[in-house]
Design an enzyme around this catalytic site. Structure first.
Site, PDB file in Angstrom:
ATOM      1  N   HIS A  87       0.717  -1.271  -0.099  1.00 26.65           N
ATOM      2  CA  HIS A  87      -0.064   0.048  -0.029  1.00 26.65           C
ATOM      3  C   HIS A  87       0.799   1.115   0.018  1.00 26.65           C
ATOM      4  O   HIS A  87       0.352   2.466   0.168  1.00 26.65           O
ATOM      5  CB  HIS A  87      -0.899   0.040   1.264  1.00 26.65           C
ATOM      6  CG  HIS A  87      -2.083  -0.875   1.166  1.00 26.65           C
ATOM      7  ND1 HIS A  87      -1.989  -2.277   0.999  1.00 26.65           N
ATOM      8  CD2 HIS A  87      -3.478  -0.926   1.263  1.00 26.65           C
ATOM      9  CE1 HIS A  87      -3.119  -2.828   0.688  1.00 26.65           C
ATOM     10  NE2 HIS A  87      -3.958  -2.045   0.998  1.00 26.65           N
ATOM     11  N   ASN A 199      -5.523   1.864   8.240  1.00 20.02           N
ATOM     12  CA  ASN A 199      -6.978   2.254   8.066  1.00 20.02           C
ATOM     13  C   ASN A 199      -6.996   3.455   8.996  1.00 20.02           C
ATOM     14  O   ASN A 199      -6.835   3.456  10.250  1.00 20.02           O
ATOM     15  CB  ASN A 199      -7.762   1.182   8.709  1.00 20.02           C
ATOM     16  CG  ASN A 199      -8.272   0.361   7.333  1.00 20.02           C
ATOM     17  OD1 ASN A 199      -9.468  -0.349   7.410  1.00 20.02           O
ATOM     18  ND2 ASN A 199      -7.675   0.327   6.238  1.00 20.02           N
ATOM     19  N   TYR A 283     -19.790  47.375  -1.265  1.00 24.55           N
ATOM     20  CA  TYR A 283     -20.149  46.048  -0.563  1.00 24.55           C
ATOM     21  C   TYR A 283     -18.817  45.472  -0.009  1.00 24.55           C
ATOM     22  O   TYR A 283     -18.906  44.914   1.196  1.00 24.55           O
ATOM     23  CB  TYR A 283     -20.684  44.670  -1.312  1.00 24.55           C
ATOM     24  CG  TYR A 283     -21.931  45.172  -1.986  1.00 24.55           C
ATOM     25  CD1 TYR A 283     -22.823  46.299  -1.324  1.00 24.55           C
ATOM     26  CD2 TYR A 283     -22.749  44.241  -2.867  1.00 24.55           C
ATOM     27  CE1 TYR A 283     -24.024  46.305  -1.937  1.00 24.55           C
ATOM     28  CE2 TYR A 283     -23.980  44.408  -3.210  1.00 24.55           C
ATOM     29  CZ  TYR A 283     -24.658  45.346  -2.552  1.00 24.55           C
ATOM     30  OH  TYR A 283     -25.767  45.437  -3.272  1.00 24.55           O
ATOM     31  N   ARG A 286     -18.886  47.581   3.208  1.00 25.71           N
ATOM     32  CA  ARG A 286     -20.032  47.657   3.960  1.00 25.71           C
ATOM     33  C   ARG A 286     -20.464  46.042   4.426  1.00 25.71           C
ATOM     34  O   ARG A 286     -21.027  45.887   5.374  1.00 25.71           O
ATOM     35  CB  ARG A 286     -21.152  48.258   2.896  1.00 25.71           C
ATOM     36  CG  ARG A 286     -22.370  48.604   3.932  1.00 25.71           C
ATOM     37  CD  ARG A 286     -23.633  48.720   3.125  1.00 25.71           C
ATOM     38  NE  ARG A 286     -23.630  49.293   1.572  1.00 25.71           N
ATOM     39  CZ  ARG A 286     -24.347  49.131   0.740  1.00 25.71           C
ATOM     40  NH1 ARG A 286     -25.696  48.669   1.148  1.00 25.71           N
ATOM     41  NH2 ARG A 286     -24.238  49.618  -0.498  1.00 25.71           N
ATOM     42  N   PHE A 331     -13.738   4.676   8.394  1.00 26.36           N
ATOM     43  CA  PHE A 331     -12.527   5.013   7.986  1.00 26.36           C
ATOM     44  C   PHE A 331     -13.056   6.178   6.764  1.00 26.36           C
ATOM     45  O   PHE A 331     -11.929   6.515   6.200  1.00 26.36           O
ATOM     46  CB  PHE A 331     -11.490   4.016   7.539  1.00 26.36           C
ATOM     47  CG  PHE A 331     -12.547   2.997   6.730  1.00 26.36           C
ATOM     48  CD1 PHE A 331     -13.214   3.263   5.436  1.00 26.36           C
ATOM     49  CD2 PHE A 331     -12.496   1.487   7.201  1.00 26.36           C
ATOM     50  CE1 PHE A 331     -14.030   2.160   4.772  1.00 26.36           C
ATOM     51  CE2 PHE A 331     -13.335   0.615   6.604  1.00 26.36           C
ATOM     52  CZ  PHE A 331     -13.950   1.069   5.051  1.00 26.36           C
ATOM     53  N   GLU A 416     -14.489  -0.779  -2.970  1.00 30.47           N
ATOM     54  CA  GLU A 416     -14.468   0.770  -2.385  1.00 30.47           C
ATOM     55  C   GLU A 416     -15.188   1.324  -3.620  1.00 30.47           C
ATOM     56  O   GLU A 416     -14.445   2.081  -4.359  1.00 30.47           O
ATOM     57  CB  GLU A 416     -13.263   0.999  -2.167  1.00 30.47           C
ATOM     58  CG  GLU A 416     -12.593   0.488  -0.818  1.00 30.47           C
ATOM     59  CD  GLU A 416     -11.189   0.638  -0.854  1.00 30.47           C
ATOM     60  OE1 GLU A 416     -10.365   1.437  -1.464  1.00 30.47           O
ATOM     61  OE2 GLU A 416     -10.511  -0.005   0.033  1.00 30.47           O
TER      62      GLU A 416
END
Length: 525
Positions: A87, A199, A283, A286, A331, A416
């Site tokens: 991973h 995780n 603006y 203001r 997760f 997933e």
């Protein structure tokens, strides 16, 4: 560095400011005996699951789409090291050591709650890295924020098994070199430990910590600089009256209006034009309470959600007790991903309205303030081109405001099938905030220049002190010069918080108090 206090991981309530204190060494994090007992109890539950042979995701099964693949008891340890290796696919420029350290802090706190099955030895080694400032190198790209921040967390914990790189004593070195110089050996991870490490939402949440910190910094500066511009351009005070904001009582609006009333308290400049013929301001002057206030509300929303996340268990599966192990979705990064996208928009709007005030200051429509903020123009361009830079930065921010959380690309062979992209939300938000710091620095210079033309009239105590301080850093400009140098000084002042610190000191000395009903909510995190 001396520490002011002690934080008990897994037990005490973590906030963004405490996480930063732990990262900067002003707070010391410890594992209490009670915490260690809870961690060991959870670890033993995992061991019993392995011994019984129960099929539990991540303990004796493969990961993601391999969740139905049973792993033998003998191979459960190999599985945990392999998950860190497989991973670790992050790419791109590494995140800062500060961010990586915050990730480590957040992960220690979550694992120390005793629901993850981590071994005490693993948690103690993580704490060693924190205490010895041996911070793993973590690439910035590669997380989709679904099954947690898998790739960044894998890189964060490669050093536990002797792999990866660390920032240590000012150098980036291989982990083995760190081990050799500190007589350390790689850990052998037990069942579920690798999965518990990778995780979680700590990459997203660490970015959330920095966004809460840096965005609040910008919001504070925006009120101060906007108030100085209001004085420089002789704007009206009525839009900040408490009576108006009681009729539309958004907390952020009330807070900003109260801050600006406090900043302008006792102003001779206001008194000088109280009966002028101007009916109302543009603006960008203001509507500061409404625009700055809306961004304050977004900041408050993120702060509240982040605090929940910092004190949550976000790995998977979660070991509740001997009978109950839950493979759920804690997760998933969506709760923070959406809030970070909201905060990114809030930050961008602070830069957007700041750029409009810069432009307004250059028009020369306010009595006594020359066009382009310089008397001798023609041969001099004055502050004209500084607004080009603020316009470029504001436009860049608009292009970064597309919400990353609106996208989802399925991963893990469809297991997933909805992901949050929250890591991108966090990275973009920080990028936008860095641009806003630069825009505010330019407004700081232009507001100070406009403010100068109001002399010898005085403003409130706070703004006068801030303007005097600024003139020790950046001189009044009578002719063109290399304004990039001034901008760099302005950015440094913003990033270092020098005018915030000065303002706080003056308020203490003069015993002044903010005229706002929501001080605690907006000024602490």
């Amino acid at each position: 560095m001396a520490t002011d206090r002690t934080f008990h991981f897994g037990e005490d309530h973590l906030t963004a400011s405490i996480a930063l204190g732990l990262a900067h060494g002003t707070i010391k994090g410890v594992l209490s005996n009670k915490c260690i007992q809870n961690v060991n109890a959870s670890h033993q539950r995992v061991q019993r699951i392995v011994e019984r042979g129960d099929t539990v995701y991540g303990i004796n099964t493969g990961f993601g789409p391999l969740c139905n693949t049973k792993i033998s008891k003998a191979d459960t340890k190999i599985l945990q090291s392999n998950i860190l290796k497989s991973h670790s696919v992050g790419v791109g420029k590494p995140i800062s050591p500060e961010l990586a350290k915050i990730m480590l802090i957040l992960k220690i706190h979550a694992l120390a709650k005793g629901y993850s099955g981590i071994a005490e030895a693993t948690l103690q080694r993580m704490l060693w890295h924190l205490e010895n400032d041996a911070i793993p190198v973590v690439p910035s790209q590669g997380s989709v924020g679904a099954s947690g921040d898998l790739a960044p967390l894998s890189h964060l914990f490669l050093p536990l098994i002797g792999l990866g790189k660390v920032e240590y004593q000012g150098k980036t070195i291989p982990t083995q070199e760190l081990f050799d110089s500190n007589d350390l050996k790689p850990l052998e991870l037990g069942p579920k430990e690798g999965l518990a490490l990778i995780n979680g939402t700590q990459f997203i949440a660490a970015h959330g910590v920095m966004v809460v910190h840096k965005l609040q910094h910008c919001l504070r500066h925006a009120d101060i600089i906007g108030a100085m511009m209001l004085e420089g351009l002789q704007g009206s005070m009525k839009p900040f009256f408490e009576e108006l904001h009681q009729l539309r009582p958004f907390k952020g609006n009330q807070h900003v209006a109260g801050r600006i009333r406090t900043l302008l308290q006792g102003s001779e400049i206001l008194e000088d034009h109280i009966d002028c013929e101007r009916v109302q301001d543009p603006y960008s002057l203001r509507c500061m309470p409404q625009v700055h206030g809306a961004s304050r509300n977004a900041w408050l929303h993120l702060k509240e959600l982040l605090e929940i996340e910092l004190n949550s268990v976000t790995d998977n599966p979660v070991i509740i007790n001997d009978e109950l192990t839950i493979s759920g979705g804690n997760f998933h990064g969506q709760p923070l991903a959406m809030a970070l996208d909201y905060a990114a928009l809030a930050a961008s709007e602070i830069g957007n309205i700041s750029d409009r005030r810069i432009y307004l200051a250059l028009e020369g429509n306010s009595p006594g303030v020359p066009k382009l903020l310089m008397n001798d123009t023609g041969i001099n361009s004055g502050y004209m081109i500084l607004q080009y830079t603020s316009a470029a930065l504001a436009s860049e921010n608009k292009s970064l405001c597309f919400p990353a959380s609106a996208d989802s690309i399925p991963t893990s062979l469809g297991q997933e099938d909805h992901v949050s992209m929250g890591s991108i939300s966090g990275r973009k938000a920080l990028n936008i905030i860095e641009n806003v710091e630069k825009i505010l620095a330019i407004e700081l210079l232009t507001s100070a220049q406009a403010f100068e033309y109001r002399k010898p009239l005085k403003s409130g105590i706070l703004l006068d002190e801030i303007h005097t301080f600024l003139r020790t850093k950046v001189a009044f400009a009578e002719n063109d010069r290399v304004f990039a140098d001034d901008i760099e000084k302005g950015i440094e002042i913003i990033q270092n918080g020098e005018i915030i610190d000065l303002m706080d000191r003056v308020m203490d000395e003069k015993q002044l108090k903010w005229n706002t009903p929501h001080l605690q909510e907006f000024e602490t995190y």
